[in-house]
Design a protein around this motif. Sequence first.
Motif: not given
Length: 522
Positions: A113-115, A499-511
Amino acid sequence: MTQLDARPQAGDPVRGVPGGGATDAGVRTKGLGGNSVGLMGSAVIGVSTVAPVYCLTSTLGSTAGEVGVQMPAVFLAGFLPMLLVAFAYRELNRVMPDCGTSFTWTVKAFGPRVGWMCGWGLVIATIIVLSNLAGVATSYFWLLAGEITGSDAIAALDGNKAVHIGTCLVLIAVATAISYRGMTATKGVQYALVGLQLAVLAVFVAMAFTKADSFATSLSFSWSWLNPFAVQSFAAFTAGLSLSIFMYWGWDACLTANEETVGSARTPGRAAMIAMVVLVGSYLATGVAAQMAVGSGDSGLGLANPETSDNVFAALAGPVMGPGLGILLFVAVLASAAASLQTTFIPVARTVLAMSAYEALPPSYARVHERFRTPGRATVVAGVATGAFYTVMTLVSEHVLVDTIYALGLMICFYYALTAFACAWYFRGDLRRSARDLVFKGVFPVLGGVLLAAVFGKTLYDMWDPAYGSGSSVLGVGSVFVIGVGLLLLGVVLMVAMQRRSPAFFRGEVLTKETPALVVAD
């Protein structure tokens, strides 16, 4: 998450890790054209993005109006936090040479989120600057045409909104097309434009020194001009510092081209340092020379004269360089704005590419052009957004456009400060290894971040006053504050939608901190 083929097809979106393509050496890549720019080309791109001649003509007078003869000192003071932040960029780039720069690094340090908000700060600041640069280039195009033809009617065409907007859109389209064709095309154009503006600036400085005693407002040089503590008030100092920081913004374009640079881990950082030295040297020499020639007063040719302070070189071209050579200054300002307009597409397009590759934006923005190896869709969308933004702002109100530009400083301090703090936090485990790590990965970045955060806070406070900027207000609150904070809040809204469209990124699973950088092999 499914792994992609080892060799991605050109034009396909490349996901973050896991995922992403790979070169023959097994290094993951987003598909950009590698090894396209060397050290000199990278440094030229950094200088070009800052647009030194344009910055000088638009801020010399304003800075002199705030701090008087201490203008050169404020240029030095503004250089300090930028230099400290540049060290942070250099250290982060050494271990993560990723074209997402601030976005990628702050995600790894502070989370998605900060990023994401840091990336948004860079993108929206760049769109604002692109629109302003296009407007300045348009104005100088018609001003230069009028000077060459000797026709006031042609120069006055800039005042026709339809002509002005039409010309502006053409310039944006041309700049977009050049950026779309890749770093090689960009580099060739920039060598010519940057060389021209620095050469003309050198001629102006030399002639200003020789005419230091020729005008009634001339001043004798004093070393006190370089003393920032001699500024009369803290309010004046912070106002001048905010202008000075804006004058250095853009050097980080060197870093956003890191995946296309020879020696991606080290060359962009060295190029950024070279660009910074060129900039501070140019600013100091021009500031001192102009002040010696015409002084910093608010009358006559004085730099702080309110009738000429927003475009100093237009007023000084003839008196300092003569009618024959004076026209070169108009050419230099046009070249400066045009060059910066073209290179400023680099950071916004590559930041959007990285955000898309790591699933923080829709995947279509990660498409790379098959032939030119550039983020084609991201570049075109940035051009369309710039044209639309400038057109709407110009038609709605000139005051709104001016206040949007004033709000730019808030965005700059926001994402630079976050990046500086991200460096210290990311390398916190290294700070006890050596004195070098402590200084360059910890002390310098933190100091730079604190200074920029302080300017951010002071600017935010000053923006609340309706007198700041154009003087307009919304429900008693300064419109600059409303625009600046509103643009940041718009980023929050878009982030929630993503966040609704790409939940994986915002869960910290991608980067994550362990994610290897998507770079090209040197």
